[in-house]
Design a protein around this motif. Sequence first.
Motif, PDB file in Angstrom:
ATOM      1  N   ALA A 166       0.861  -1.100  -0.061  1.00  0.00           N
ATOM      2  CA  ALA A 166       0.023  -0.071  -0.042  1.00  0.00           C
ATOM      3  C   ALA A 166       0.747   1.412   0.015  1.00  0.00           C
ATOM      4  N   TYR A 167       1.819   1.249   0.584  1.00  0.00           N
ATOM      5  CA  TYR A 167       3.020   2.559   0.845  1.00  0.00           C
ATOM      6  C   TYR A 167       3.613   2.484  -0.463  1.00  0.00           C
ATOM      7  N   ASN A 168       4.059   1.453  -0.969  1.00  0.00           N
ATOM      8  CA  ASN A 168       5.094   1.596  -2.116  1.00  0.00           C
ATOM      9  C   ASN A 168       4.613   1.789  -3.299  1.00  0.00           C
ATOM     10  N   SER A 169       3.293   1.461  -3.432  1.00  0.00           N
ATOM     11  CA  SER A 169       2.694   1.711  -4.784  1.00  0.00           C
ATOM     12  C   SER A 169       2.472   3.046  -5.150  1.00  0.00           C
ATOM     13  N   THR A 170       2.469   3.938  -4.182  1.00  0.00           N
ATOM     14  CA  THR A 170       1.929   5.345  -4.463  1.00  0.00           C
ATOM     15  C   THR A 170       3.200   6.370  -4.115  1.00  0.00           C
ATOM     16  N   ARG A 171       4.162   5.638  -3.752  1.00  0.00           N
ATOM     17  CA  ARG A 171       5.448   6.573  -3.327  1.00  0.00           C
ATOM     18  C   ARG A 171       6.569   6.180  -3.878  1.00  0.00           C
ATOM     19  N   TYR A 172       7.516   6.965  -4.351  1.00  0.00           N
ATOM     20  CA  TYR A 172       8.876   6.617  -4.929  1.00  0.00           C
ATOM     21  C   TYR A 172       9.861   6.604  -3.837  1.00  0.00           C
ATOM     22  N   ASP A 179      14.215   1.067  -5.274  1.00  0.00           N
ATOM     23  CA  ASP A 179      12.583   1.144  -5.258  1.00  0.00           C
ATOM     24  C   ASP A 179      12.094  -0.318  -6.253  1.00  0.00           C
ATOM     25  N   ASN A 183      10.359  -3.545  -4.063  1.00  0.00           N
ATOM     26  CA  ASN A 183       8.972  -3.844  -4.540  1.00  0.00           C
ATOM     27  C   ASN A 183       8.925  -5.488  -5.140  1.00  0.00           C
ATOM     28  N   VAL A 293       2.617   7.284   7.544  1.00  0.00           N
ATOM     29  CA  VAL A 293       1.753   7.759   6.838  1.00  0.00           C
ATOM     30  C   VAL A 293       1.041   8.888   7.389  1.00  0.00           C
ATOM     31  N   GLU A 296       2.607  12.380   7.110  1.00  0.00           N
ATOM     32  CA  GLU A 296       2.492  13.170   5.697  1.00  0.00           C
ATOM     33  C   GLU A 296       1.400  13.948   5.833  1.00  0.00           C
TER      34      GLU A 296
END
Length: 307
Positions: A166-172, A179, A183, A293, A296
């Motif tokens: 969930a975190y990695n899918s929307t953040r670089y 990365d 992933n 999260v 942020e």
Amino acid sequence: MTAETKPLTGRIALVAGATRGAGRGIAVQLGAAGATVYVTGRTTRDKVSEVGRTTETIEETADLVTAAGGEGIAVPTDHLDVEQVRALIGRIDREQGRLDILVNDVWGGEHLLKFGEKTWENDLTGGLRMLELGVKTHAITSHTALPLLIRHAGGLLVEVTDGTAAYNSTRYRENLFYDLTKNAPIRMAFGLARELKEYGGTAVALTPGWLRSEQMLAGFGVTEANWRDATAKIPDFAVAESPVYVGRAVAALAADPDRERWTGQSLSSGQLAKEYGFTDADGSRPDAWGFIVAKETDPDVSADDYR
């Protein structure tokens, strides 16, 4: 000890990449639950890997596993060398005839990390080495070990990574090679869960939070005994967790007869602590990813609220 306190008695585990950090913490906690644990890595009492740390060895990890109540067996292994991995799995097969738990934790690429540079500005050799260390090693180990894992129903595969899906899918993660490296294990767990299903196996990706590994502590100039001193410079370090925490997460998964409900998912140590009720070594229950999260959207959120 009873079966209740040592629920993994008779189970055979391989923690690939157990020299230090999360791998060591996982190996020791599996041992504390009664498992026989094969621990691998490249740093031994006679040889140092490219990481360059002489203070942790796989023999020391094996001794800690045994001291915790299990049986630790150190096997020097470079998981990029297919023949070495085949020899390792062959040995486990000869000595035990089974493998119940496989933890893919091989990494060792922190010294290659560079943030703040574009991909074309970054060192290509170092970037490709990260992919070898954190992705190719996992693929080789799974390919070689899974035929033994599926010999008995109920096998558990844990892909250790950094960050939840969930975190990695929307953040670089601010470095393309890193990365990709972090992933890939999430996707490996997703795919292998489907392949293991017909054998009653479970595959998950698991991330610790801000881990107080030996390297991390050294970087901050503190020890596990006085780690909170680092919060004077970096207050967010207050949410950090010890390797014991992620170790207890894997031990809890392995001991859960209903663990298949997690298969294919991306999990965190903090999430599993809430589910299974375990704590870190100091009795706290940190939720690093929840804190990251939350911060942020609320820069003033306190790390102490996520312990």
